[in-house]
Enzyme design. Structure first.
Site, PDB file in Angstrom:
ATOM      1  N   CYS A  83       0.795  -1.234   0.000  1.00 47.77           N
ATOM      2  CA  CYS A  83       0.000   0.000   0.000  1.00 47.77           C
ATOM      3  C   CYS A  83       0.823   1.277   0.000  1.00 47.77           C
ATOM      4  O   CYS A  83       0.752   2.072  -0.936  1.00 47.77           O
ATOM      5  CB  CYS A  83      -0.905   0.053   1.221  1.00 47.77           C
ATOM      6  N   HIS A 144      -3.182   6.637   4.038  1.00 46.63           N
ATOM      7  CA  HIS A 144      -2.039   5.775   4.385  1.00 46.63           C
ATOM      8  C   HIS A 144      -0.690   6.322   3.930  1.00 46.63           C
ATOM      9  O   HIS A 144       0.201   5.559   3.552  1.00 46.63           O
ATOM     10  CB  HIS A 144      -2.238   4.351   3.837  1.00 46.63           C
TER      11      HIS A 144
END
Ligand SMILES: *[C@@H]1O[C@H](CO)[C@@H](O)[C@H](O)[C@H]1NC(C)=O
Ligand SMILES: *[C@@H]1O[C@H](CO)[C@@H](O)[C@H](O)[C@H]1NC(C)=O
Ligand SMILES: *[C@@H]1O[C@H](CO)[C@@H](O)[C@H](O)[C@H]1NC(C)=O
Ligand SMILES: *[C@@H]1O[C@H](CO)[C@@H](O)[C@H](O)[C@H]1NC(C)=O
Ligand SMILES: *[C@@H]1O[C@H](CO)[C@@H](O)[C@H](O)[C@H]1NC(C)=O
Length: 589
Positions: A83, A144
């Site tokens: 990610c 994130h």
């Protein structure tokens, strides 16, 4: 002669008037020449989970329709199989290590909202460049890429400071810790060791105290205090993961924490509503929406209408819910008559997490015929993702492009379409996709692609000019465990450094054009171009390495570890708690 020119003057003057009047009209917001952008990214979705990419049991009619009405990329590559680095590369159009987000050791993504690492303020995202072209920009969903640098509210890595006018969503990500009872993703094995240490120290302390009290032995007070302090420290660190639910799993609206911990049950609905409202509010001027879904990361949560409906358990239910979300977004664009001036994009940040399964079955995705998955360096399953673009009137419906393309290509594509300037003071690794998608060229500009595992160059892809071949050279491979397995089942996730990988000399060579599953390595006997390929690739690596500049590592322990003074919190720290009233209507941008 004079009469002649006079005669011509009048009509051409009129013509200029008419043209400029039309030009002015053309600049008003109704027929604005600048297209809107709706980017939709799923988390951890495998390419093999989608109908139009070959799945015949999961139902994804809305995504399939998007591909039928637009351009489907069959070789769309994420810059990293995890990610944080994949999203950093997507936002900046550059490999993640150029912004310091390549992992050196076991920490491969941002682990705590209370850490100081993240996308450095010096990076220029495509969102920032679109803002300069008059776009209103939003990210709804997962970020994130860090939050704070030095204090609880400096928000130096926050989306609002990276080119997004509006942010609603998860500054962190969905993690197992976000659903109580699912166990911890973060440092679960370290936690076990810490527990053992805590017990040991506790027993030791007890023994010392008893021995001392019974007068059997004179124990120095200093020693007892020291053991007590160590015990407290071990206990404190062991306890941290139990607070992650509250610390990491939060929702923010712009700079404000609006829910802590977040309520998963209503999350999907709220994200879609926010995305729709943003489009409605901005339909008369150019906008860019990045809908970054929390699905299909574990813990898998499914809204009521989807639970138990698919043929593939809770994971399949999640994918079908994603499809429903995509359908709702596309409908919103169509309903507002924005389809002809909106470029819609669908993708996943990287491949499915194949190690993730439990007694109830598979929890990670399916990467189809491709080998490997999430966090497995350069293996194709972790980096080849779905990629679909739709723009009626501009992009041909039903076109399929097999050339190599990258998620980093979104950056120059959008900035060029918006009429903006690409940064000239830094290296960009993406290429404008419009020439390829509009059929103005047949070849991708990506002759070489570099596949990173953390900060280590793991593999290189070469698409030689004038050839259909797609050569891929692996310099090392992650060590699967148990040996012979298809993933790192024993540790739970593969890593990129030292004892966790096997260095290969000579490297492994495949031709993806004939062997997309990377099953049969080529040798000088089976591949006439073998020596040439290795030589060309090593030359390209040399050139590539020269374009890299040292950057402070955002994923060092120092930057990643949790610090109380960086922890975002609503209410009084450490008792952070708040929840969003249902149906709150946002007021901002
Ligand atoms: C479809 O997806 C499911 C769930 O990930 C997987 O188990 C199945 O093998 C896939 N089917 C095909 C044909 O790829
Ligand atoms: C154009 O945009 C302005 C503000 O950006 C807005 O006030 C106006 O209503 C819009 N015009 C049309 C025709 O939509
Ligand atoms: C969309 O266009 C159709 C036909 O051109 C029209 O009937 C409809 O009112 C429009 N809808 C909106 C929301 O502008
Ligand atoms: C979009 O463009 C196509 C042709 O370019 C046209 O047929 C269609 O009516 C347009 N749709 C809308 C909603 O403007
Ligand atoms: C929020 O919604 C839930 C279920 O949809 C309902 O039970 C609850 O009463 C609502 N809370 C508020 C504050 O409206």
């Amino acid at each position: 002669m004079e009469h002649f020119s006079l005669l011509w003057c009048l009509p051409s003057g009129l013509l200029i008037l008419i043209v400029s009047a039309r030009y002015c009209v053309g600049l008003d917001n109704e027929s604005s020449p600048k297209p809107n952008f709706v980017l939709m990214m799923v988390d951890d979705l495998g390419i093999g989970d989608i109908g139009c990419y070959g799945n015949d049991t999961i139902r994804t009619p809305n995504i399939d329709k998007l591909a039928l009405d637009g351009v489907k990329l069959s070789q769309h590559i994420a810059a990293a199989p995890l990610c944080t680095p994949s999203r950093a590369a997507f936002m900046t159009g550059r490999y993640a290590l150029r912004s310091g987000l390549g992992a050196v050791g076991r920490v491969q993504v941002i682990l705590f909202l209370g850490g100081s690492g993240g996308l450095p303020p010096s990076e220029t995202t495509f969102a920032k460049l679109l803002q300069r072209e008059g776009y209103t920009t939003a990210i709804v969903g997962k970020w994130h890429l860090g939050l704070n640098c030095e204090s609880r509210n400096d928000h130096c890595h926050h989306p609002n400071n990276h080119g997004f006018n509006y942010f609603y969503g998860l500054p962190f990500t969905l993690f197992n810790d976000c659903k109580l009872g699912e166990g911890s993703d973060v440092l679960a094995d370290i936690q076990l060791k810490l527990w053992n240490l805590t017990v040991l120290l506790g027993l030791g302390l007890l023994t010392l105290v008893c021995v001392h009290a019974a007068g059997l032995l004179e124990v120095s007070r200093m020693l007892m205090v020291l053991v007590a302090l160590l015990w407290l420290l071990a206990f404190g660190v062991w306890y941290v993961p139990f607070r992650l639910h509250t610390w990491n799993c939060i929702l923010m609206r712009n700079q404000e924490v609006v829910e802590q911990p977040m309520n998963l049950e209503t999350l999907t609905e709220r994200l879609v509503n926010e995305a729709e409202h943003f489009v409605e509010r901005n339909q008369h001027k150019p906008f860019m929406l990045f809908l970054s879904l929390a699905h299909v990361h574990t813990p898998l949560f499914t809204s009521k209408g989807f639970a138990g409906k698919s043929k593939h358990g809770i994971y399949g239910d999640n994918v079908e819910e994603v499809d429903w979300v995509i359908g709702r977004m596309v409908n919103a664009i169509d309903r507002l008559n924005l389809s002809n001036r909106t470029l819609i994009y669908f993708t996943s940040d990287h491949g499915g997490f194949i190690e993730d399964s439990d007694a109830h079955g598979q929890k990670g995705g399916w990467n189809g015929i491709y080998r490997g998955g999430k966090a497995m360096g350069g293996w194709e399953g972790g980096i080849r993702v779905p990629g679909i673009f739709r723009w009626p009137g501009r992009l041909a419906a039903g076109k399929v492009i097999d050339e190599p393309t990258s998620l980093m290509d979104v950056y120059p594509t959008l900035v060029n379409l918006a009429g903006g300037q690409l940064p000239k003071d830094r290296v960009l690794d993406g290429h404008d996709l419009m020439p390829l998608m509009e059929g103005r060229t047949e070849r991708s500009e990506h002759e070489f692609m570099f596949h990173y595992c953390g900060m280590y160059l793991n593999a290189v892809r070469w698409h030689p000019p004038g050839s259909d071949a797609i050569f891929k050279v692996h310099f090392f491979t992650p060590n699967f465990s148990p040996p012979g397995a298809g993933g790192c089942y024993e540790i739970g996730i593969c890593m990129c450094h030292k004892e966790f990988v096997t260095y290969l000399d000579p490297p492994l060579l495949f031709n993806l054009a004939t062997d997309p599953s990377e099953s049969t390595p080529l040798s000088s006997e089976t591949e006439p171009r073998y020596a040439e390929v290795l030589q060309r690739v090593s030359h390209a690596v040399e050139e590539h390495l020269q374009t890299l500049q040292p950057m402070p590592n955002q994923l060092s322990w120092e930057n990643v570890l949790w610090r109380p003074w960086l922890q975002p919190c609503c209410g009084t720290f450490p008792f952070c708690s708040c929840s969003e009233a249902n149906g709150t209507v946002p007021s901002a941008a």
